[in-house]
Design a protein around this motif. Structure first.
Motif, PDB file in Angstrom:
ATOM      1  N   ARG A 112      66.608 147.066  76.012  1.00  0.00           N
ATOM      2  CA  ARG A 112      68.039 147.138  75.832  1.00  0.00           C
ATOM      3  C   ARG A 112      68.487 145.603  75.718  1.00  0.00           C
ATOM      4  N   LYS A 113      68.155 144.490  76.171  1.00  0.00           N
ATOM      5  CA  LYS A 113      68.745 143.096  76.440  1.00  0.00           C
ATOM      6  C   LYS A 113      67.749 142.335  75.518  1.00  0.00           C
ATOM      7  N   PRO A 114      68.478 141.284  74.974  1.00  0.00           N
ATOM      8  CA  PRO A 114      67.747 140.486  74.324  1.00  0.00           C
ATOM      9  C   PRO A 114      67.363 139.154  75.342  1.00  0.00           C
ATOM     10  N   ILE A 115      66.232 139.017  75.299  1.00  0.00           N
ATOM     11  CA  ILE A 115      65.453 137.937  76.301  1.00  0.00           C
ATOM     12  C   ILE A 115      65.329 136.744  75.661  1.00  0.00           C
ATOM     13  N   ILE A 116      65.996 135.472  76.196  1.00  0.00           N
ATOM     14  CA  ILE A 116      65.906 134.255  75.927  1.00  0.00           C
ATOM     15  C   ILE A 116      64.902 133.516  76.848  1.00  0.00           C
ATOM     16  N   PRO A 117      63.709 133.157  76.388  1.00  0.00           N
ATOM     17  CA  PRO A 117      62.889 132.283  77.382  1.00  0.00           C
ATOM     18  C   PRO A 117      63.093 130.846  77.033  1.00  0.00           C
ATOM     19  N   VAL A 118      63.488 130.261  77.956  1.00  0.00           N
ATOM     20  CA  VAL A 118      63.608 128.586  77.875  1.00  0.00           C
ATOM     21  C   VAL A 118      62.466 127.782  78.512  1.00  0.00           C
ATOM     22  N   GLN A 159      68.304 139.157  64.905  1.00  0.00           N
ATOM     23  CA  GLN A 159      67.249 139.713  64.165  1.00  0.00           C
ATOM     24  C   GLN A 159      66.249 140.577  65.138  1.00  0.00           C
ATOM     25  N   GLY A 160      65.885 141.681  64.649  1.00  0.00           N
ATOM     26  CA  GLY A 160      65.125 142.637  65.329  1.00  0.00           C
ATOM     27  C   GLY A 160      66.065 143.408  66.185  1.00  0.00           C
ATOM     28  N   SER A 161      66.343 144.663  65.908  1.00  0.00           N
ATOM     29  CA  SER A 161      67.345 145.299  66.964  1.00  0.00           C
ATOM     30  C   SER A 161      66.780 145.450  68.344  1.00  0.00           C
ATOM     31  N   THR A 162      67.642 145.188  69.504  1.00  0.00           N
ATOM     32  CA  THR A 162      67.292 145.028  70.759  1.00  0.00           C
ATOM     33  C   THR A 162      66.854 146.635  71.195  1.00  0.00           C
ATOM     34  N   VAL A 163      67.250 147.527  70.666  1.00  0.00           N
ATOM     35  CA  VAL A 163      67.127 148.854  71.195  1.00  0.00           C
ATOM     36  C   VAL A 163      65.707 149.442  70.420  1.00  0.00           C
ATOM     37  N   VAL A 164      64.476 148.906  70.764  1.00  0.00           N
ATOM     38  CA  VAL A 164      63.200 149.237  70.201  1.00  0.00           C
ATOM     39  C   VAL A 164      62.169 150.037  71.198  1.00  0.00           C
ATOM     40  N   PRO A 165      61.488 150.774  70.779  1.00  0.00           N
ATOM     41  CA  PRO A 165      60.457 151.195  71.732  1.00  0.00           C
ATOM     42  C   PRO A 165      59.702 150.214  72.315  1.00  0.00           C
ATOM     43  N   TYR A 166      59.344 150.069  73.750  1.00  0.00           N
ATOM     44  CA  TYR A 166      58.513 149.270  74.263  1.00  0.00           C
ATOM     45  C   TYR A 166      57.226 149.300  73.846  1.00  0.00           C
ATOM     46  N   GLN A 167      56.597 148.386  73.590  1.00  0.00           N
ATOM     47  CA  GLN A 167      55.193 148.252  73.235  1.00  0.00           C
ATOM     48  C   GLN A 167      54.586 147.013  74.061  1.00  0.00           C
TER      49      GLN A 167
END
Length: 408
Positions: A112-118, A159-167
């Motif tokens: 559900r949430k975009p994750i931004i690794p820094v 880019q790439g919808s955040t609401v996607v099935p977890y893989q």
């Protein structure tokens, strides 16, 4: 990275250089998770983000007192549009474990949430479950501009919808995982085998291994070596001396009592000869096993064999273990399916093609796992391309070891 959840360079441009509006149920634009050792750098970043009108959530200010860290983290993530992780060695060791400990929370983040690794440190080992995400580098000259571009972009436009099935993470080219250290490492003699905990599957493997029982069986196989006592050479000498004294006394006593009972003093000579022969025989019987059990080298060799047996179990889960010491087990995340098909095709005329692959696992997989974990091989890189992108595949490793005469 293999997949992208967002792309800082190609994200859709926001309508204006202003933060996206907060929707119902959202309190913050971004939740930042970081280690306390990186607080100085992170607080400086937070000031720059808030100066741009972004509402930032972080634990030192926004966590509710009296609640657990996981409860606070869960609520803050739910109340934020995006999640930013400041990756450093200390974060991976401490804060990441808190997030990863609650798998339902972690999966909800990915869904559900975009994750931004820094990436704060160039040499930090990115956690396996984040390897499919594109990360930003703090040392990049355009870091702040790229970060603001992502934060100013509404989630639906990334880019790439955040609401996607977890893989679960995909195969990552023999990625080295955090090594396992023996539970008794503090009290471990250098010539003994370590004892590894099999109580639970490590955090890095929870989303990969479908059947935890396979992991426990693999660890039990390696732990079986710790039940085989190995002696150092100085202790071997003491044991030999004790054995000689014991058998010398026993044989001498039997000879003396027999001579007395027989009343034949001329037989003492033959009893002495018999005693000497018994000492030589007993010495050979005692010395053979003790020399064979040659301290550290013998222990490591037995652990390598056990790791090969464990890999027969784990290779189906795309995990390999390797031992190069008596107290540490290296683990890598790699698929051998293509190499296995290569074995079957190469030995298609033999009914034992599958058994040959199993033997290769037993004898070579431990060394292969160690080489992958350390990114170092005992031979030059093969000229031909193998089945592992950017590295030596299992087929090539076995072939090179056979060429070098390394068949056990």
């Amino acid at each position: 990275m293999d997949e992208m959840r967002f792309d800082a360079g190609n994200a859709a441009a926001p309508s204006a250089d202003v933060p996206p509006p907060l929707k119902q149920g959202e309190t913050f634009h971004v939740f930042i998770s970081y280690s306390s050792t990186d607080s100085q750098w992170t607080h400086s970043l937070i000031q720059q983000l808030e100066a741009q009108g972004l509402r930032v959530c972080y634990h030192e200010r926004d966590f509710t007192a009296g609640r657990t860290v996981l409860e606070n983290m869960s609520e803050c993530i739910q109340d934020s549009q995006k999640v930013l992780l400041v990756l450093s060695s200390e974060f991976v060791r401490s804060r990441w474990c808190l997030l990863e400990a609650n798998m339902s929370l972690f999966r909800d983040c990915l869904e559900r949430k975009p994750i931004i690794p820094v990436l704060l440190e160039p040499a930090v080992c990115v956690p396996l479950h984040l390897c499919h995400l594109t990360y930003l580098e703090a040392r990049d000259a355009d870091f702040l501009a790229k970060l603001l571009k992502v934060l100013f972009t509404p989630n639906r436009q990334l880019q790439g919808s955040t609401v996607v099935p977890y893989q679960p993470p995909s195969i990552y080219n023999g990625k080295a995982l955090q090594p396992l250290t023996a539970a008794n490492v503090e009290s471990l003699y250098k010539w003994d085998a370590g004892q590894f905990s099999d109580m639970d599957v490590p955090d890095q493997l929870r989303l990969i291994i479908e059947d935890p029982e396979k992991y426990r069986k693999a660890i039990a196989t390696i732990n079986s070596v710790s039940q085989q006592k190995v002696y150092p050479k100085w202790l071997q000498a003491i044991l030999m001396a004790v054995a000689f004294i014991f058998y010398f006394t026993l044989v001498g006593l039997v000879a003396f009592m027999s001579a007395l009972l027989a009343g034949n003093h001329s037989s003492y000579f033959w009893y002495l000869v018999l005693f000497c022969l018994c000492c030589v025989l007993i010495g050979a019987l005692v010395q053979g096993p003790l020399i064979k059990r040659d301290g550290v080298a013998h222990t490591v060799k037995q652990m390598q064999k056990a790791a090969g047996q464990a890999n027969v179990i784990l290779c189906e889960e795309n995990i390999l273990m390797g031992c190069q010491s008596n107290s540490k087990v290296y683990m890598v995340y790699v698929s051998l399916s293509v190499c296995q098909r290569e074995f079957v095709e190469l030995f298609s005329e033999r009914a034992s093609a599958e058994s040959l692959f199993q033997r290769a696992l037993l004898y070579f997989s431990s060394g292969y796992a160690c080489c992958l974990a350390k990114r170092s091989f005992p031979f030059p890189m093969p000229a031909s391309r193998g089945h592992l992108e950017g590295g030596v595949c299992f087929c090539q490793y076995v072939s090179m070891q056979l060429t070098r005469g390394e068949w056990m």
